[in-house]
Design a protein around this motif. Structure first.
Motif, PDB file in Angstrom:
ATOM      1  N   PRO A  26     -37.003 -12.135 -43.960  1.00 11.36           N
ATOM      2  CA  PRO A  26     -35.813 -11.452 -43.446  1.00 11.36           C
ATOM      3  C   PRO A  26     -36.154 -10.030 -42.970  1.00 11.36           C
ATOM      4  CG  PRO A  26     -35.384 -12.436 -45.597  1.00 11.36           C
ATOM      5  CD  PRO A  26     -36.848 -12.540 -45.349  1.00 11.36           C
ATOM      6  N   PRO A  27     -35.526  -9.598 -41.889  1.00 13.10           N
ATOM      7  CA  PRO A  27     -35.786  -8.256 -41.352  1.00 13.10           C
ATOM      8  C   PRO A  27     -35.648  -7.118 -42.370  1.00 13.10           C
ATOM      9  CG  PRO A  27     -34.562  -9.523 -39.754  1.00 13.10           C
ATOM     10  CD  PRO A  27     -34.629 -10.362 -41.007  1.00 13.10           C
ATOM     11  N   PRO A  28     -34.670  -7.148 -43.312  1.00  7.84           N
ATOM     12  CA  PRO A  28     -34.618  -6.055 -44.286  1.00  7.84           C
ATOM     13  C   PRO A  28     -35.871  -5.967 -45.164  1.00  7.84           C
ATOM     14  CG  PRO A  28     -32.524  -7.200 -44.265  1.00  7.84           C
ATOM     15  CD  PRO A  28     -33.481  -8.015 -43.437  1.00  7.84           C
ATOM     16  N   VAL A  29     -36.472  -7.119 -45.468  1.00  7.56           N
ATOM     17  CA  VAL A  29     -37.695  -7.127 -46.276  1.00  7.56           C
ATOM     18  C   VAL A  29     -38.847  -6.538 -45.466  1.00  7.56           C
ATOM     19  CG1 VAL A  29     -39.383  -8.587 -47.454  1.00  7.56           C
ATOM     20  CG2 VAL A  29     -36.936  -9.077 -47.668  1.00  7.56           C
ATOM     21  N   ILE A  30     -38.954  -6.915 -44.217  1.00  9.81           N
ATOM     22  CA  ILE A  30     -39.997  -6.360 -43.342  1.00  9.81           C
ATOM     23  C   ILE A  30     -39.811  -4.857 -43.181  1.00  9.81           C
ATOM     24  CG2 ILE A  30     -40.889  -6.357 -40.979  1.00  9.81           C
ATOM     25  CD1 ILE A  30     -40.310  -9.403 -40.947  1.00  9.81           C
ATOM     26  N   ASP A  31     -38.574  -4.424 -42.987  1.00 13.71           N
ATOM     27  CA  ASP A  31     -38.296  -2.987 -42.863  1.00 13.71           C
ATOM     28  C   ASP A  31     -38.712  -2.230 -44.125  1.00 13.71           C
ATOM     29  OD1 ASP A  31     -37.279  -3.318 -40.322  1.00 13.71           O
ATOM     30  OD2 ASP A  31     -35.178  -3.296 -40.969  1.00 13.71           O
ATOM     31  N   TYR A  32     -38.399  -2.804 -45.275  1.00 13.52           N
ATOM     32  CA  TYR A  32     -38.766  -2.161 -46.535  1.00 13.52           C
ATOM     33  C   TYR A  32     -40.280  -2.020 -46.651  1.00 13.52           C
ATOM     34  CZ  TYR A  32     -39.643  -1.349 -51.447  1.00 13.52           C
ATOM     35  OH  TYR A  32     -40.107  -0.831 -52.613  1.00 13.52           O
ATOM     36  N   ILE A  33     -40.996  -3.102 -46.364  1.00 12.17           N
ATOM     37  CA  ILE A  33     -42.458  -3.077 -46.459  1.00 12.17           C
ATOM     38  C   ILE A  33     -43.045  -2.057 -45.494  1.00 12.17           C
ATOM     39  CG2 ILE A  33     -44.561  -4.427 -46.027  1.00 12.17           C
ATOM     40  CD1 ILE A  33     -42.974  -6.874 -47.094  1.00 12.17           C
ATOM     41  N   LEU A  34     -42.560  -2.030 -44.283  1.00 14.26           N
ATOM     42  CA  LEU A  34     -43.063  -1.062 -43.300  1.00 14.26           C
ATOM     43  C   LEU A  34     -42.795   0.372 -43.745  1.00 14.26           C
ATOM     44  CD1 LEU A  34     -42.170  -2.783 -39.920  1.00 14.26           C
ATOM     45  CD2 LEU A  34     -44.443  -2.461 -40.920  1.00 14.26           C
ATOM     46  N   ASN A  35     -41.597   0.632 -44.215  1.00 17.29           N
ATOM     47  CA  ASN A  35     -41.274   1.980 -44.695  1.00 17.29           C
ATOM     48  C   ASN A  35     -42.138   2.366 -45.892  1.00 17.29           C
ATOM     49  OD1 ASN A  35     -39.329   2.687 -42.787  1.00 17.29           O
ATOM     50  ND2 ASN A  35     -37.723   1.620 -43.908  1.00 17.29           N
ATOM     51  N   TYR A  36     -42.368   1.413 -46.783  1.00 13.78           N
ATOM     52  CA  TYR A  36     -43.224   1.666 -47.944  1.00 13.78           C
ATOM     53  C   TYR A  36     -44.640   2.031 -47.507  1.00 13.78           C
ATOM     54  CZ  TYR A  36     -46.076   0.816 -52.042  1.00 13.78           C
ATOM     55  OH  TYR A  36     -46.989   0.943 -53.049  1.00 13.78           O
ATOM     56  N   LEU A  37     -45.185   1.247 -46.586  1.00 10.44           N
ATOM     57  CA  LEU A  37     -46.538   1.525 -46.109  1.00 10.44           C
ATOM     58  C   LEU A  37     -46.623   2.879 -45.411  1.00 10.44           C
ATOM     59  CD1 LEU A  37     -47.623  -1.961 -44.743  1.00 10.44           C
ATOM     60  CD2 LEU A  37     -48.426  -0.825 -46.814  1.00 10.44           C
ATOM     61  N   LEU A  38     -45.621   3.198 -44.645  1.00  7.12           N
ATOM     62  CA  LEU A  38     -45.633   4.462 -43.904  1.00  7.12           C
ATOM     63  C   LEU A  38     -45.457   5.665 -44.820  1.00  7.12           C
ATOM     64  CD1 LEU A  38     -43.500   3.428 -40.810  1.00  7.12           C
ATOM     65  CD2 LEU A  38     -45.957   3.935 -40.837  1.00  7.12           C
ATOM     66  N   GLU A  39     -44.584   5.544 -45.800  1.00 11.63           N
ATOM     67  CA  GLU A  39     -44.261   6.698 -46.639  1.00 11.63           C
ATOM     68  C   GLU A  39     -45.099   6.753 -47.925  1.00 11.63           C
ATOM     69  OE1 GLU A  39     -40.018   6.641 -47.214  1.00 11.63           O
ATOM     70  OE2 GLU A  39     -39.678   6.478 -45.060  1.00 11.63           O
ATOM     71  N   ALA A  40     -45.030   5.724 -48.738  1.00 13.61           N
ATOM     72  CA  ALA A  40     -45.679   5.764 -50.051  1.00 13.61           C
ATOM     73  C   ALA A  40     -47.191   5.595 -49.957  1.00 13.61           C
ATOM     74  CB  ALA A  40     -45.089   4.688 -50.961  1.00 13.61           C
ATOM     75  N   ARG A  41     -47.671   4.857 -48.985  1.00 15.11           N
ATOM     76  CA  ARG A  41     -49.108   4.588 -48.881  1.00 15.11           C
ATOM     77  C   ARG A  41     -49.765   5.359 -47.739  1.00 15.11           C
ATOM     78  NH1 ARG A  41     -51.119  -0.057 -51.531  1.00 15.11           N
ATOM     79  NH2 ARG A  41     -53.079   0.949 -51.063  1.00 15.11           N
ATOM     80  N   SER A  42     -49.027   6.231 -47.065  1.00 11.67           N
ATOM     81  CA  SER A  42     -49.576   7.085 -45.993  1.00 11.67           C
ATOM     82  C   SER A  42     -50.432   6.285 -45.006  1.00 11.67           C
ATOM     83  CB  SER A  42     -50.399   8.224 -46.592  1.00 11.67           C
ATOM     84  OG  SER A  42     -49.590   9.068 -47.354  1.00 11.67           O
ATOM     85  N   LEU A  43     -49.809   5.320 -44.372  1.00 15.17           N
ATOM     86  CA  LEU A  43     -50.501   4.478 -43.403  1.00 15.17           C
ATOM     87  C   LEU A  43     -51.086   5.310 -42.269  1.00 15.17           C
ATOM     88  CD1 LEU A  43     -51.156   1.647 -42.163  1.00 15.17           C
ATOM     89  CD2 LEU A  43     -48.948   1.808 -41.025  1.00 15.17           C
ATOM     90  N   ALA A  44     -52.342   5.055 -41.958  1.00 15.97           N
ATOM     91  CA  ALA A  44     -53.002   5.659 -40.806  1.00 15.97           C
ATOM     92  C   ALA A  44     -53.912   4.603 -40.190  1.00 15.97           C
ATOM     93  CB  ALA A  44     -53.819   6.874 -41.229  1.00 15.97           C
ATOM     94  N   TYR A  45     -54.212   4.757 -38.903  1.00 14.76           N
ATOM     95  CA  TYR A  45     -55.044   3.757 -38.246  1.00 14.76           C
ATOM     96  C   TYR A  45     -55.921   4.380 -37.169  1.00 14.76           C
ATOM     97  CZ  TYR A  45     -51.775   3.973 -34.354  1.00 14.76           C
ATOM     98  OH  TYR A  45     -51.007   4.411 -33.306  1.00 14.76           O
ATOM     99  N   LEU A  46     -57.022   3.680 -36.911  1.00 11.53           N
ATOM    100  CA  LEU A  46     -57.931   4.010 -35.821  1.00 11.53           C
ATOM    101  C   LEU A  46     -58.228   2.706 -35.090  1.00 11.53           C
ATOM    102  CD1 LEU A  46     -60.524   5.965 -37.981  1.00 11.53           C
ATOM    103  CD2 LEU A  46     -58.841   7.013 -36.474  1.00 11.53           C
TER     104      LEU A  46
END
Length: 134
Positions: free
Chosen positions: A5-25
């Motif tokens: 479900p989209p709310p679950v995907i949104d939660y995971i994305l927000n978690y990765l971006l905020e709590a896990r400081s997602l960065a990429y190269l």
């Protein structure tokens, strides 16, 4: 494919971006940096130059790229800026992607478990000496 479900995907994305400081190269197969984004400053990665060797700009990647079409996962890597990170490297048609996720919390939990294990070993050793004096 899983029907998530989209709310679950949104939660995971927000978690990765905020709590896990997602960065990429994104690194071309010739080793030059093509693109980057996310929270790279958390890992001490700044002043990147497109088209230059990624190994010269991000020291811990020296010798890891290019990939041979097999993803690589390096857990709990301590960067030169003393940040613990999980490094995920995987190939795509554009080049090799390098994802960084802050794993400081995991490192702290593992350290706590190790410390408790050491403490219990010392207690067991002391009890053994008390029960079996020589």
């Amino acid at each position: 494919m899983l029907n998530i479900p989209p709310p679950v995907i949104d939660y995971i994305l927000n978690y990765l971006l905020e709590a896990r400081s997602l960065a990429y190269l994104l690194v071309k197969k010739d080793g030059t940096l093509l693109a980057w984004g996310g929270n790279l400053a958390v890992y001490g990665i700044t002043n990147l130059c497109q088209g230059r060797s990624v190994g010269e700009q991000v020291c811990f990647l020296e010798g890891l790229l290019p990939l041979d079409d097999i993803p690589l996962f390096l857990p709990l890597i301590k960067t030169e800026y003393n940040v613990c990170t999980d490094v995920h490297i995987f190939p795509s048609y554009e080049g090799d992607w390098v994802l960084l996720l802050d794993s400081t919390w995991d490192e702290n939990q593992l350290s706590l478990i190790q410390q408790n294990t050491n403490d219990f070993s010392l207690i067991k050793e002391k009890l053994t000496k008390i029960q079996n004096p020589k």
